[in-house]
Design an enzyme around this catalytic site. Sequence first.
Site, PDB file in Angstrom:
ATOM      1  N   HIS A 150       0.993  -1.308  -0.138  1.00  0.00           N
ATOM      2  CA  HIS A 150       0.186  -0.042   0.005  1.00  0.00           C
ATOM      3  C   HIS A 150       0.857   1.315  -0.071  1.00  0.00           C
ATOM      4  CE1 HIS A 150      -3.438   2.528   0.774  1.00  0.00           C
ATOM      5  NE2 HIS A 150      -2.565   3.231   1.632  1.00  0.00           N
ATOM      6  N   ASP A 168     -15.194   2.189   7.512  1.00  0.00           N
ATOM      7  CA  ASP A 168     -14.217   3.204   7.015  1.00  0.00           C
ATOM      8  C   ASP A 168     -14.763   3.930   5.836  1.00  0.00           C
ATOM      9  OD1 ASP A 168     -11.506   4.266   6.707  1.00  0.00           O
ATOM     10  OD2 ASP A 168     -11.798   3.211   4.775  1.00  0.00           O
ATOM     11  N   ARG A 226     -14.696  12.504   6.949  1.00  0.00           N
ATOM     12  CA  ARG A 226     -13.504  13.170   7.290  1.00  0.00           C
ATOM     13  C   ARG A 226     -12.983  13.967   6.106  1.00  0.00           C
ATOM     14  NH1 ARG A 226      -9.474   8.636   7.492  1.00  0.00           N
ATOM     15  NH2 ARG A 226      -8.044  10.042   7.734  1.00  0.00           N
ATOM     16  N   SER A 250      -7.768   3.434   9.005  1.00  0.00           N
ATOM     17  CA  SER A 250      -8.520   3.510   7.521  1.00  0.00           C
ATOM     18  C   SER A 250      -7.766   2.680   6.568  1.00  0.00           C
ATOM     19  CB  SER A 250      -8.563   4.972   6.987  1.00  0.00           C
ATOM     20  OG  SER A 250      -9.207   4.878   5.582  1.00  0.00           O
ATOM     21  N   LYS A 265      -8.720  -1.873   5.781  1.00  0.00           N
ATOM     22  CA  LYS A 265      -8.954  -2.533   4.425  1.00  0.00           C
ATOM     23  C   LYS A 265      -7.877  -3.599   4.101  1.00  0.00           C
ATOM     24  CE  LYS A 265      -8.953   1.794   3.152  1.00  0.00           C
ATOM     25  NZ  LYS A 265      -9.286   3.176   2.710  1.00  0.00           N
TER      26      LYS A 265
HETATM   27  N1  URA Z   1      -6.036   6.279   2.364  1.00  0.00           N
HETATM   28  C1  URA Z   1      -7.063   5.969   3.047  1.00  0.00           C
HETATM   29  O1  URA Z   1      -7.501   4.731   2.518  1.00  0.00           O
HETATM   30  N2  URA Z   1      -7.480   6.453   4.010  1.00  0.00           N
HETATM   31  C2  URA Z   1      -6.786   7.556   4.795  1.00  0.00           C
HETATM   32  O2  URA Z   1      -7.324   7.995   5.720  1.00  0.00           O
HETATM   33  C3  URA Z   1      -5.852   8.032   4.103  1.00  0.00           C
HETATM   34  C4  URA Z   1      -5.458   7.636   2.912  1.00  0.00           C
END
Ligand code: URA
Length: 431
Positions: A87, A166, A173, A188, A192
């Site tokens: 990621h 999320d 947010r 967040s 995932k």
């Molecule tokens: N990417 C995400 O998936 N969540 C965040 O809070 C920031 C970047």
Amino acid sequence: MSPEPYAAVDIIAAKRDRHELTDPQIDWFVDAYVRNVIAEEQMSAMAMAILLNGMNRREIVRWTKAYIDSGETMDWSALGRPTADKHSTGGVGDKITLPLAPLVAACGVSVPQLSGRGLGHTGGTLDKLESIPGWRANLSNTEMFEVLQKTGAVICAASQTLAPADRRIYALRDVTATVESIPLISASIMSKKIAEGTGALVLDVKVGSGAFMKTVEQARELATTMVGIGNDAGVTTRALLTAMDVPLGRTAGNALEVQESIDVLSGGGPADVVELTITLAREMLEAAGASNTKDPAVALQDGSAMDIWRAMISAQGGDPAAALPTARETHEVLATSDGYLTRLDALAVGMASWRLGAGRARKEDAVQFGAGIQWHVGHGESVVAGQKLFTLHTDESTRFASALEVLTTGYEIGSESEISQRLPLIIDRVL
Ligand code: URA
């Protein structure tokens, strides 16, 4: 119906007053929000309280678990192969996922990669891949498994049922100035990735003007938090802190970045993209316990990573041999004097590419596949007057003026002694 065990306002007040939240309070707060017992303004207030007052390690781990528990989790054990994912926290010209997923698969580790679309100045992996004619981002879980089994790698959109808490909180947010919170970003991203069911995870935490995290210290804190959450959840997790003060490679924009990725898979491409791709691949293989397989540098040269790229694109409906879309209009920027490119700022290049149509301002906007920027001269390289510095691409020539306005703030030509100090490509490693 049994009464709710808490009042939302009491838990918000506890975080406002800097108290630690208990595990049952956290579990209830996230679950009650998903059940619409807690209102949007109450979750917004909680997000702001967390942003201002923070969370300790236990609270962050539990908040992340509550996101995971709000939806489904995936399991790839039936593949019979180790799995690893990467990621990136996002940057300008960051197309690394495209060559990396097939490269790691070519070295014996499966890559189930759930990716996102771009918002703001950083591009999204799915937007880039969608510039390939026919390619489909939305796969069912069964289709995802089939592509993985057949090719070793899959890159697709996360389903609506993966960490749905999320998905809703992130949207809140975005409009309540609560994105920039290390506990909330960590929960967040990691919810995932843990729900996705990968066995190993490598985080590429970007640092610099074009990244979320502007300083090495902030990036290290985010990386350490996320590595802790992943390892606690049983996913072997590590992070690299990498430079995003200067954009990666030589292109920003959807189809432009796909072409650059194909160049890398063909054994060429810009040196920084190749180095970062190989470094991340080695980290993923090692984290997955498979570092004795083929070396990624070899798999880029012998065509095996390219074979998997073609198979992966075809399995998702794309035509790997089709011509990529090009923009209708181009504009060249030429050097006005001799010297060196003493500065090339990632944020300015990303903003200019976005203004050309490569990115979107709102989630529902479409992107232009051919739009973006090529920089023909890299940071610190010499130039002569009249030499081509940039080519701007867009379908609408009216976009050139605003793109140039921001691009011109992001580069300078000067003497060799004026070349700005840049961050090393790989800054640090967090285990
Ligand atoms: N990417 C995400 O998936 N969540 C965040 O809070 C920031 C970047």
